[in-house]
Motif scaffolding. Structure first.
Motif, short mmCIF file in Angstrom:
data_model
loop_
_atom_site.label_atom_id
_atom_site.label_comp_id
_atom_site.label_asym_id
_atom_site.label_seq_id
_atom_site.Cartn_x
_atom_site.Cartn_y
_atom_site.Cartn_z
N PRO A 145 0.78 -1.16 0.09
CA PRO A 145 0.02 0.03 0.30
C PRO A 145 0.88 1.20 -0.16
CG PRO A 145 -0.07 -1.01 2.28
CD PRO A 145 0.74 -1.72 1.32
N TRP A 146 0.23 2.42 -0.59
CA TRP A 146 0.77 3.49 -0.59
C TRP A 146 0.09 4.68 -0.20
CZ3 TRP A 146 0.54 1.25 -5.29
CH2 TRP A 146 0.01 1.95 -6.17
N VAL A 147 0.49 5.60 0.03
CA VAL A 147 -0.40 7.30 0.06
C VAL A 147 0.12 8.19 -0.81
CG1 VAL A 147 -1.31 6.89 2.50
CG2 VAL A 147 0.59 8.02 2.14
N SER A 148 -0.46 9.06 -1.55
CA SER A 148 -0.05 10.20 -2.19
C SER A 148 -0.54 11.34 -2.06
CB SER A 148 -0.56 9.60 -3.79
OG SER A 148 -0.03 10.14 -4.83
N VAL A 149 0.22 12.46 -2.15
CA VAL A 149 -0.38 13.65 -2.15
C VAL A 149 0.28 14.44 -3.16
CG1 VAL A 149 -0.29 15.68 -0.68
CG2 VAL A 149 -0.35 13.71 0.40
N GLY A 150 -0.44 15.54 -3.79
CA GLY A 150 -0.25 16.17 -4.83
C GLY A 150 -0.71 17.48 -5.16
N GLY A 151 -0.96 17.95 -6.30
CA GLY A 151 -1.56 19.21 -6.66
C GLY A 151 -1.76 19.44 -8.06
N ASP A 193 -3.67 22.91 -10.34
CA ASP A 193 -4.51 24.07 -10.37
C ASP A 193 -4.52 24.52 -9.09
OD1 ASP A 193 -4.79 23.53 -13.23
OD2 ASP A 193 -6.55 22.55 -12.87
N GLY A 194 -3.32 24.51 -8.17
CA GLY A 194 -3.56 25.11 -6.82
C GLY A 194 -4.20 24.61 -5.90
N GLU A 195 -4.78 23.36 -6.04
CA GLU A 195 -5.69 22.54 -5.16
C GLU A 195 -4.65 21.21 -4.89
OE1 GLU A 195 -9.80 21.96 -5.49
OE2 GLU A 195 -9.82 23.44 -7.34
N THR A 196 -4.87 20.91 -3.64
CA THR A 196 -4.24 19.81 -3.10
C THR A 196 -5.13 18.42 -3.37
OG1 THR A 196 -3.31 21.03 -1.25
CG2 THR A 196 -3.25 18.61 -0.87
N THR A 197 -4.33 17.39 -3.82
CA THR A 197 -5.02 16.21 -4.30
C THR A 197 -4.45 14.94 -3.49
OG1 THR A 197 -3.34 15.65 -5.92
CG2 THR A 197 -5.23 17.26 -6.48
N TYR A 198 -5.16 14.04 -3.37
CA TYR A 198 -4.76 12.74 -2.42
C TYR A 198 -5.30 11.55 -3.04
CZ TYR A 198 -5.40 16.80 1.00
OH TYR A 198 -5.17 17.73 1.81
N ALA A 199 -4.61 10.52 -2.78
CA ALA A 199 -4.82 9.26 -3.16
C ALA A 199 -4.25 8.16 -2.32
CB ALA A 199 -4.35 8.97 -4.64
N VAL A 200 -4.78 7.04 -2.23
CA VAL A 200 -4.38 5.94 -1.64
C VAL A 200 -4.39 4.64 -2.93
CG1 VAL A 200 -5.04 6.19 0.74
CG2 VAL A 200 -6.60 5.01 -0.96
N GLY A 201 -3.39 3.87 -2.74
CA GLY A 201 -3.18 2.79 -3.52
C GLY A 201 -2.64 1.61 -3.05
N ALA A 202 -2.54 0.34 -3.79
CA ALA A 202 -1.81 -0.93 -3.36
C ALA A 202 -1.47 -1.43 -4.64
CB ALA A 202 -2.98 -1.69 -2.75
N ARG A 203 -0.50 -2.43 -4.63
CA ARG A 203 0.04 -3.20 -5.65
C ARG A 203 0.35 -4.61 -5.23
NH1 ARG A 203 6.20 -1.67 -7.64
NH2 ARG A 203 6.52 -3.58 -8.89
N VAL A 259 -5.82 14.23 -13.98
CA VAL A 259 -6.78 14.93 -13.39
C VAL A 259 -6.15 15.34 -11.95
CG1 VAL A 259 -8.89 14.48 -12.17
CG2 VAL A 259 -8.74 13.36 -14.20
N ARG A 260 -5.39 14.39 -11.26
CA ARG A 260 -4.88 14.94 -9.88
C ARG A 260 -3.46 15.73 -9.99
NH1 ARG A 260 -3.27 10.83 -7.36
NH2 ARG A 260 -3.60 9.13 -8.91
N GLY A 261 -2.90 15.73 -11.28
CA GLY A 261 -1.37 16.25 -11.37
C GLY A 261 -0.53 15.62 -10.87
N VAL A 262 0.60 16.46 -10.58
CA VAL A 262 1.96 15.73 -9.99
C VAL A 262 1.65 15.55 -8.42
CG1 VAL A 262 4.39 16.26 -9.62
CG2 VAL A 262 3.11 17.35 -11.60
N ASN A 263 2.15 14.31 -8.20
CA ASN A 263 2.20 13.54 -6.76
C ASN A 263 3.06 13.13 -6.44
OD1 ASN A 263 1.79 10.76 -7.52
ND2 ASN A 263 0.30 11.71 -8.74
#
Length: 129
Positions: free
Chosen positions: A33-39, A41-51, A118-122
Motif C-alpha cells: 500500500p501507499w499514500v499519495s499527495v499532490g496538486g 491548479d493550486g488545489e491539493t489532491t490525495y490518493a491511496v493505492g495498493a500493488r 486529473v490529480r496532477g503531479v504527486n
C-alpha cells in the motif's frame, strides 16, 4: 504536434509495453500500500493505492472534489518500478491517464513520483510487508 498529444502517446506506448512484457512468476503477492499527495491548479489532491502482482489500483480525490479510480500496470525492474495507468473520475473530469515511478528507499519502504491528468503531479510513500 501538440505537447499534450506527444505525452499521451508516450504514456500509451509505455502502457502497451508494460502489458505485453513478460513478468516474473515469483512476483510480489502481498499487497504493497501507499499514500499519495499532490496538486493541480493550486488545489491539493490525495490518493491511496495498493500493488500486487505488478498491477495496482489507486483511489484518488482531485480538484473540485472529483473522485475516481485508476488501474495501474507496473514494470518490474531491479531498482525502480515505472508504471502507467488509466482511470475514470467524477465531476465531468472523465478519463485520466497516469504514469510515474516507484523506487525502494529501504527494505520496508518505497517512495515514488507520478503524474495523473486529473490529480496532477504527486509524491508517494509506501510500505512493503
Amino acid at each position: 504536434m501538440n505537447k499534450a498529444i506527444i505525452v499521451k502517446l508516450m504514456i500509451t506506448s509505455l502502457g502497451f509495453l508494460g502489458l505485453f512484457a513478460p513478468s516474473q512468476v515469483a512476483a510480489q503477492v502481498i499487497p504493497q500500500p501507499w499514500v499519495s499527495v499532490g496538486g493541480k491548479d493550486g488545489e491539493t489532491t490525495y490518493a491511496v493505492g495498493a500493488r500486487a502482482l505488478n498491477l495496482g489500483v489507486e483511489l484518488g480525490v482531485g480538484p473540485d472534489g472529483a473522485t475516481g479510480v485508476d488501474v495501474l500496470k507496473f514494470l518490474r525492474l531491479p531498482v525502480v518500478s515505472p508504471y502507467v495507468g488509466v482511470g475514470y473520475y467524477s465531476e465531468d473530469k472523465g478519463v485520466a491517464v497516469s504514469g510515474g515511478v516507484q523506487v525502494g528507499a529501504s527494505d520496508r519502504f518505497f517512495v515514488g513520483a507520478g503524474y495523473n491528468s486529473v490529480r496532477g503531479v504527486n509524491g508517494q510513500l509506501g510500505i512493503r510487508f
